[in-house]
Scaffold this motif. Structure first.
Motif, PDB file in Angstrom:
ATOM      1  N   PHE A  88      16.216  53.402  13.663  1.00  0.00           N
ATOM      2  CA  PHE A  88      17.062  53.090  12.518  1.00  0.00           C
ATOM      3  C   PHE A  88      16.796  51.659  12.059  1.00  0.00           C
ATOM      4  N   THR A  89      16.946  51.440  10.759  1.00  0.00           N
ATOM      5  CA  THR A  89      16.794  50.106  10.192  1.00  0.00           C
ATOM      6  C   THR A  89      18.025  49.747   9.376  1.00  0.00           C
ATOM      7  N   LEU A  90      18.628  48.613   9.720  1.00  0.00           N
ATOM      8  CA  LEU A  90      19.734  48.042   8.963  1.00  0.00           C
ATOM      9  C   LEU A  90      19.171  46.950   8.060  1.00  0.00           C
ATOM     10  N   SER A  91      19.497  47.014   6.776  1.00  0.00           N
ATOM     11  CA  SER A  91      19.069  45.962   5.858  1.00  0.00           C
ATOM     12  C   SER A  91      20.239  45.565   4.970  1.00  0.00           C
ATOM     13  N   VAL A  92      20.197  44.329   4.481  1.00  0.00           N
ATOM     14  CA  VAL A  92      21.270  43.816   3.632  1.00  0.00           C
ATOM     15  C   VAL A  92      20.759  42.562   2.936  1.00  0.00           C
ATOM     16  N   TRP A  93      21.274  42.288   1.751  1.00  0.00           N
ATOM     17  CA  TRP A  93      20.965  41.041   1.063  1.00  0.00           C
ATOM     18  C   TRP A  93      22.006  40.000   1.456  1.00  0.00           C
ATOM     19  N   LEU A  94      21.533  38.784   1.808  1.00  0.00           N
ATOM     20  CA  LEU A  94      22.423  37.704   2.215  1.00  0.00           C
ATOM     21  C   LEU A  94      22.070  36.404   1.502  1.00  0.00           C
ATOM     22  N   LYS A  95      23.082  35.567   1.308  1.00  0.00           N
ATOM     23  CA  LYS A  95      22.878  34.170   0.912  1.00  0.00           C
ATOM     24  C   LYS A  95      24.106  33.383   1.353  1.00  0.00           C
ATOM     25  N   ALA A  96      24.020  32.049   1.285  1.00  0.00           N
ATOM     26  CA  ALA A  96      25.137  31.213   1.711  1.00  0.00           C
ATOM     27  C   ALA A  96      25.118  29.907   0.926  1.00  0.00           C
ATOM     28  N   ALA A  97      26.265  29.233   0.889  1.00  0.00           N
ATOM     29  CA  ALA A  97      26.350  27.950   0.195  1.00  0.00           C
ATOM     30  C   ALA A  97      25.475  26.910   0.875  1.00  0.00           C
TER      31      ALA A  97
END
Length: 199
Positions: A88-97
């Motif tokens: 299985f592959t978990l993916s997500v878009w992330l960013k931070a201040a």
């Protein structure tokens, strides 16, 4: 991004294999829950976290009121049959201040993947973590976790487009609401299947 097999991936959609077993992929406030006893505040569609990678205002911000490591959001995801020997592959878009390190993890009730650090910058980027569940694991639920921190520091985190697929690498992003999206191949436009033709 063009894949080695000729597919095309972007936050807007793409061409190639797609699947999403995670529910409410752009809403971490509903079918998702806190990883630990420390509550995480989910600011849904927060203006400061947007626009999302696809230009919409559907990104969420995760924050907590104290500097406690190991906090985040999780979802228990049905994979229908025994998880053992499946990847299985978990993916997500992330960013931070402020650029920092967050973590992704997959697990079942019997086996736990080592947490994986992912670098988060001030711009949206898709990060992923793959896991082959050990042989003999009869569990039919895989838990996906997104941690705000790297076990050393606390930060807020902007999140969009969570996806769990049964494959070794991320496929085309497809949006989910109350139901999962079964594995298929074709065209995804604006987060939804536009075609199921072979490519």
């Amino acid at each position: 991004m063009v894949t080695p097999t000729g597919g095309y991936l972007s936050p807007y959609g793409g061409v190639g294999p797609y699947q999403n077993l995670a529910l409410r992929s752009e809403d971490l406030d509903t079918t998702w829950a806190d990883v630990s006893a420390t509550a995480v505040t989910v600011s849904a569609d927060l203006a400061a976290a947007n626009p999302a990678p696809n230009g919409t205002t559907t990104a969420d911000r995760l924050t907590q009121g104290a500097s406690t490591v190991g906090t985040g959001r999780k979802q228990d995801i049905s994979v229908s049959t025994a998880a053992g020997d499946r990847t299985f592959t978990l993916s997500v878009w992330l960013k931070a201040a402020t650029a920092h390190t967050a973590r992704l993890q997959l697990l079942t009730a019997s086996n736990t993947q080592a947490v994986g650090n992912v670098s988060v910058t001030t711009s949206w980027q898709r990060v992923s973590r793959s896991w082959t569940v050990p042989t003999g694991d009869a569990n039919t639920t895989v838990t996906a976790r997104v941690y705000l921190d790297d076990a050393a520091t606390y930060n807020s985190l902007d999140v969009w487009g969570a996806q769990l697929e049964e494959r070794a690498t991320p496929g085309v992003y497809v949006r989910t609401a109350a139901s999962a999206i079964s594995a298929s191949r074709g065209v995804i436009s604006n987060g939804a299947p536009a075609s199921t033709a072979s490519v």
